[in-house]
Enzyme design. Sequence first.
Site, PDB file in Angstrom:
ATOM      1  CG  ASP A 127      26.957 -14.077  25.847  1.00  0.00           C
ATOM      2  OD1 ASP A 127      26.451 -13.126  26.357  1.00  0.00           O
ATOM      3  OD2 ASP A 127      27.664 -13.881  24.773  1.00  0.00           O
ATOM      4  NE  ARG A 178      21.752 -11.714  27.416  1.00  0.00           N
ATOM      5  CZ  ARG A 178      22.986 -11.742  27.080  1.00  0.00           C
ATOM      6  NH1 ARG A 178      23.643 -13.095  26.563  1.00  0.00           N
ATOM      7  NH2 ARG A 178      23.651 -10.560  26.550  1.00  0.00           N
TER       8      ARG A 178
HETATM    9  C1  FAD Z   1      20.167 -10.987  23.418  1.00  0.00           C
HETATM   10  C2  FAD Z   1      20.227 -12.456  23.329  1.00  0.00           C
HETATM   11  C3  FAD Z   1      21.261 -12.947  24.083  1.00  0.00           C
HETATM   12  C4  FAD Z   1      21.474 -14.371  23.946  1.00  0.00           C
HETATM   13  N1  FAD Z   1      22.445 -14.825  24.751  1.00  0.00           N
HETATM   14  C5  FAD Z   1      22.474 -16.432  24.733  1.00  0.00           C
HETATM   15  C6  FAD Z   1      23.404 -16.942  25.575  1.00  0.00           C
HETATM   16  O1  FAD Z   1      24.367 -16.278  26.314  1.00  0.00           O
HETATM   17  N2  FAD Z   1      23.486 -18.492  25.530  1.00  0.00           N
HETATM   18  C7  FAD Z   1      22.550 -19.141  24.925  1.00  0.00           C
HETATM   19  O2  FAD Z   1      22.736 -20.329  24.832  1.00  0.00           O
HETATM   20  N3  FAD Z   1      21.795 -18.540  24.019  1.00  0.00           N
HETATM   21  C8  FAD Z   1      21.624 -17.203  23.986  1.00  0.00           C
HETATM   22  N4  FAD Z   1      20.771 -16.542  23.118  1.00  0.00           N
HETATM   23  C9  FAD Z   1      20.101 -17.369  22.136  1.00  0.00           C
HETATM   24  C10 FAD Z   1      18.793 -18.014  22.759  1.00  0.00           C
HETATM   25  O3  FAD Z   1      19.144 -19.063  23.794  1.00  0.00           O
HETATM   26  C11 FAD Z   1      17.919 -18.703  21.568  1.00  0.00           C
HETATM   27  O4  FAD Z   1      18.565 -19.742  20.878  1.00  0.00           O
HETATM   28  C12 FAD Z   1      17.450 -17.765  20.330  1.00  0.00           C
HETATM   29  O5  FAD Z   1      17.008 -16.341  21.070  1.00  0.00           O
HETATM   30  C13 FAD Z   1      16.181 -17.936  19.800  1.00  0.00           C
HETATM   31  O6  FAD Z   1      15.141 -18.425  20.630  1.00  0.00           O
HETATM   32  P1  FAD Z   1      13.864 -17.445  21.095  1.00  0.00           P
HETATM   33  O7  FAD Z   1      13.567 -17.236  22.152  1.00  0.00           O
HETATM   34  O8  FAD Z   1      14.089 -16.078  20.064  1.00  0.00           O
HETATM   35  O9  FAD Z   1      12.788 -18.403  20.259  1.00  0.00           O
HETATM   36  P2  FAD Z   1      12.564 -19.101  18.969  1.00  0.00           P
HETATM   37  O10 FAD Z   1      11.125 -19.756  18.870  1.00  0.00           O
HETATM   38  O11 FAD Z   1      13.819 -19.839  18.493  1.00  0.00           O
HETATM   39  O12 FAD Z   1      12.236 -17.845  17.815  1.00  0.00           O
HETATM   40  C14 FAD Z   1      10.951 -17.164  17.944  1.00  0.00           C
HETATM   41  C15 FAD Z   1      11.056 -16.402  16.641  1.00  0.00           C
HETATM   42  O13 FAD Z   1      12.117 -15.458  16.357  1.00  0.00           O
HETATM   43  C16 FAD Z   1      12.952 -15.539  15.192  1.00  0.00           C
HETATM   44  N5  FAD Z   1      14.111 -15.947  15.190  1.00  0.00           N
HETATM   45  C17 FAD Z   1      14.761 -16.328  16.493  1.00  0.00           C
HETATM   46  N6  FAD Z   1      15.999 -16.545  16.176  1.00  0.00           N
HETATM   47  C18 FAD Z   1      16.332 -16.325  15.003  1.00  0.00           C
HETATM   48  C19 FAD Z   1      17.583 -15.878  14.307  1.00  0.00           C
HETATM   49  N7  FAD Z   1      18.764 -16.463  14.725  1.00  0.00           N
HETATM   50  N8  FAD Z   1      17.497 -15.461  13.008  1.00  0.00           N
HETATM   51  C20 FAD Z   1      16.403 -15.037  12.488  1.00  0.00           C
HETATM   52  N9  FAD Z   1      15.027 -15.142  13.157  1.00  0.00           N
HETATM   53  C21 FAD Z   1      15.133 -15.790  14.433  1.00  0.00           C
HETATM   54  C22 FAD Z   1      11.893 -16.557  14.318  1.00  0.00           C
HETATM   55  O14 FAD Z   1      11.088 -15.791  13.784  1.00  0.00           O
HETATM   56  C23 FAD Z   1      11.479 -17.269  15.400  1.00  0.00           C
HETATM   57  O15 FAD Z   1      10.117 -17.994  15.038  1.00  0.00           O
HETATM   58  C24 FAD Z   1      20.641 -15.249  23.199  1.00  0.00           C
HETATM   59  C25 FAD Z   1      19.486 -14.641  22.706  1.00  0.00           C
HETATM   60  C26 FAD Z   1      19.285 -13.218  22.505  1.00  0.00           C
HETATM   61  C27 FAD Z   1      18.153 -12.642  22.153  1.00  0.00           C
END
Ligand code: FAD
Length: 303
Positions: A127, A178
């Site tokens: 990560d 990723r």
């Molecule tokens: C498999 C995976 C691995 C990841 N690994 C890392 C990493 O190694 N380092 C890092 O910095 N970040 C990591 N992240 C987090 C990522 O960077 C984002 O902060 C997070 O995924 C929210 O961004 P989004 O692209 O989903 O868009 P957003 O615009 O934030 O979300 C889109 C929609 O998804 C839903 N949503 C998003 N997050 C949530 C939540 N937590 N709970 C409920 N609903 C939600 C909401 O409906 C939102 O409107 C990871 C995310 C995923 C999915």
Amino acid sequence: MSVNLFNRLLVAPIPYLPKSLVWPLSRRYIAGTDLDSAYSAVNDLNAAGCSATVDVLGEDSRTRDEAETARDIYLAAIEGIERNSLDCNISVKLSDLGLRQDAELCFAATRALVAAANEHGSFVRIDMEDSSVTDATLDIYRRLREEYSNVGTVIQSCLRRSTDDIKNLLDSGPTYIRLCKGIYLEPEIVAFNDAGQIRRSYCELLEQLLAGGVQKVGIATHDPALVEFAVEYINSKKINQTRYEFQMLLGVAESLRGRLVAAGHPLRVYVPFGERWFAYSVRRLRENPEIAGHIVRNLFTRS
Ligand SMILES: Cc1cc2nc3c(=O)[nH]c(=O)nc-3n(C[C@H](O)[C@H](O)[C@H](O)COP(=O)(O)OP(=O)(O)OC[C@H]3O[C@@H](n4cnc5c(N)ncnc54)[C@H](O)[C@@H]3O)c2cc1C
């Protein structure tokens, strides 16, 4: 009242609440406290057509003992995943394996995990944490990649440096990445703060990875606009399914997840578990109060 202020007000009392009150808020996103609860969640996901990656909750180990305990839970997970015939790998945070105390200790612990995963035919995802450790994380990834092919890392589209990081990674050989937006609050000098710019950056980096020959990309997002962009790109360029998978967090955007699986796209779910769920939840919620809004909304609606 602005949404942001509302979310901050929601977060403020959480560290002072009893765990029993916070658990109902967190449990949709966390498999449980032990390995068996993680296996059970992964088993259900596999039955629903998703692969998984398990994450032992914790970061910033302060002592060698804490780092070695984290390593040992992961070693047990690698063995248990195979014993239970699960379609699953592991995701690790290098600060949990001692990165901030001793980079060589961390390298040795991570190498032990990659070697064990290699023996069991599995994979380790490193990560990405906040920008103070991006260089150290990529350095350990590069060193491991010289020896093993079953290891990947993460690029964050919010960081201004990510185009260069991808170029360097692609230039240095086959690589597993990723791609996510990035969860950490970062200063303007290193990161985009505008949501539209982070999205545009995500699309450009995804194209850079796929056009540049990445071995496999994990498209980690729940953002419907990004998922749509990715599906169109994959279809128009006829990208082979061995070269990508969608990735989502446990308990988030389940209907979008279901649609992608039904359409035949490979999809992996990130399954956090562990004793340290409370500290993790509080820190995440403080760093990004918007998630508190998501959690509360999810209590009342199904996404
Ligand atoms: C498999 C995976 C691995 C990841 N690994 C890392 C990493 O190694 N380092 C890092 O910095 N970040 C990591 N992240 C987090 C990522 O960077 C984002 O902060 C997070 O995924 C929210 O961004 P989004 O692209 O989903 O868009 P957003 O615009 O934030 O979300 C889109 C929609 O998804 C839903 N949503 C998003 N997050 C949530 C939540 N937590 N709970 C409920 N609903 C939600 C909401 O409906 C939102 O409107 C990871 C995310 C995923 C999915």
